[in-house]
Design an enzyme around this catalytic site. Structure first.
Site, PDB file in Angstrom:
ATOM      1  N   HIS A 148     -13.051 -20.271  -3.796  1.00 18.16           N
ATOM      2  CA  HIS A 148     -12.522 -20.595  -5.125  1.00 18.16           C
ATOM      3  C   HIS A 148     -11.619 -19.471  -5.628  1.00 18.16           C
ATOM      4  CE1 HIS A 148     -15.468 -23.814  -5.173  1.00 18.16           C
ATOM      5  NE2 HIS A 148     -15.060 -24.199  -6.368  1.00 18.16           N
ATOM      6  N   HIS A 197     -21.853 -16.891  -5.716  1.00 15.48           N
ATOM      7  CA  HIS A 197     -21.295 -15.826  -4.879  1.00 15.48           C
ATOM      8  C   HIS A 197     -21.795 -14.464  -5.331  1.00 15.48           C
ATOM      9  CE1 HIS A 197     -18.359 -17.933  -2.376  1.00 15.48           C
ATOM     10  NE2 HIS A 197     -18.019 -18.640  -3.438  1.00 15.48           N
TER      11      HIS A 197
END
Length: 233
Positions: A148, A197
């Site tokens: 992303h 993450h």
């Protein structure tokens, strides 16, 4: 020797020099973060920041008001594959409609190339998702680097730099590029907030994404001079 170096620096335009510095810094940061990602245990930097987004002793409870979690999910969607493919496709179709096939191909190669690099890095490092906190979004791919963060940088900065060529003055150019950077930063931050993450994954995504975007920008300048990429003049 010194005079030759000065002459070379005088011939290099400042934006090109700045892009080169961004590329070098991005690659250096990526290499350093890859070493941290390969470590057997998470770095203190990763754990401290990840836990900072959770209430103390409650890894399932993110900080902030209730609406913030939904807002972060909305922001993170701006870096999702579906949204980035939609935006990229719209840009490619637009350039085809105005009869700029070279620019359309350039956009496709830039974004698709970034996706390939991201996938190769994920496979090379093979880092699992963080298990220190609960994930507020469902993910199945590997963690390093953040796709992303990287692909939002590649897509928004590439399209922003192309759009800036058509804008009338410096202020509007700065606004468009600044908004592209802000969107990239918000997407990456949302990934850490949602627990998807490690912070180093996002930093690596930004390093790789900015470096790739700047490399594409340099290529666009070269192609523009050959009338392959659209010129705003």
């Amino acid at each position: 020797m010194k005079s030759t170096a000065n002459a070379l620096l005088n011939r290099i335009e400042f934006p090109v020099l700045l892009a080169g510095l961004v590329i070098a810094a991005g690659l250096w940061g990526l290499v350093e973060l890859m070493e941290a990602a390969r470590a057997t245990s998470p770095h203190a930097f990763d754990t401290e920041i990840l836990l900072a987004f959770r209430h103390a002793g409650q890894p399932d409870s993110p900080i902030g008001p209730p609406w913030l979690q939904g807002a972060m999910r909305d922001i993170t969607a701006l870096g999702s594959t579906a949204v980035l493919v939609l935006i990229t496709t719209a840009a490619i179709v637009y350039f085809l409609l105005i009869r700029r096939p070279g620019t359309a191909l350039f956009v496709f190669v830039s974004v698709a190339g970034g996706q390939v690099v991201s996938s190769l890095l994920k496979h090379e490092v093979d880092r699992p998702r963080p298990d220190l906190v609960s994930h507020l979004v469902y993910e199945t791919s590997l963690s390093f680097p953040s796709g992303h963060a990287m692909l939002s940088a590649v897509t928004y900065l590439t399209l922003g730099s192309l759009a800036a060529r058509f804008l009338p003055n410096r202020r509007t150019k700065i606004f468009v590029l600044g908004f592209a950077v802000l969107t990239t930063v918000l997407v990456g931050t949302s990934r850490v907030y949602l627990g998807a993450h490690w912070p180093s994954d996002v930093l690596a995504g930004w390093c790789a994404g900015f470096a790739w975007a700047m490399l594409c920008w340099l290529a666009a300048r070269l192609l523009q001079r050959r009338n392959v990429v659209a010129d705003g003049e």
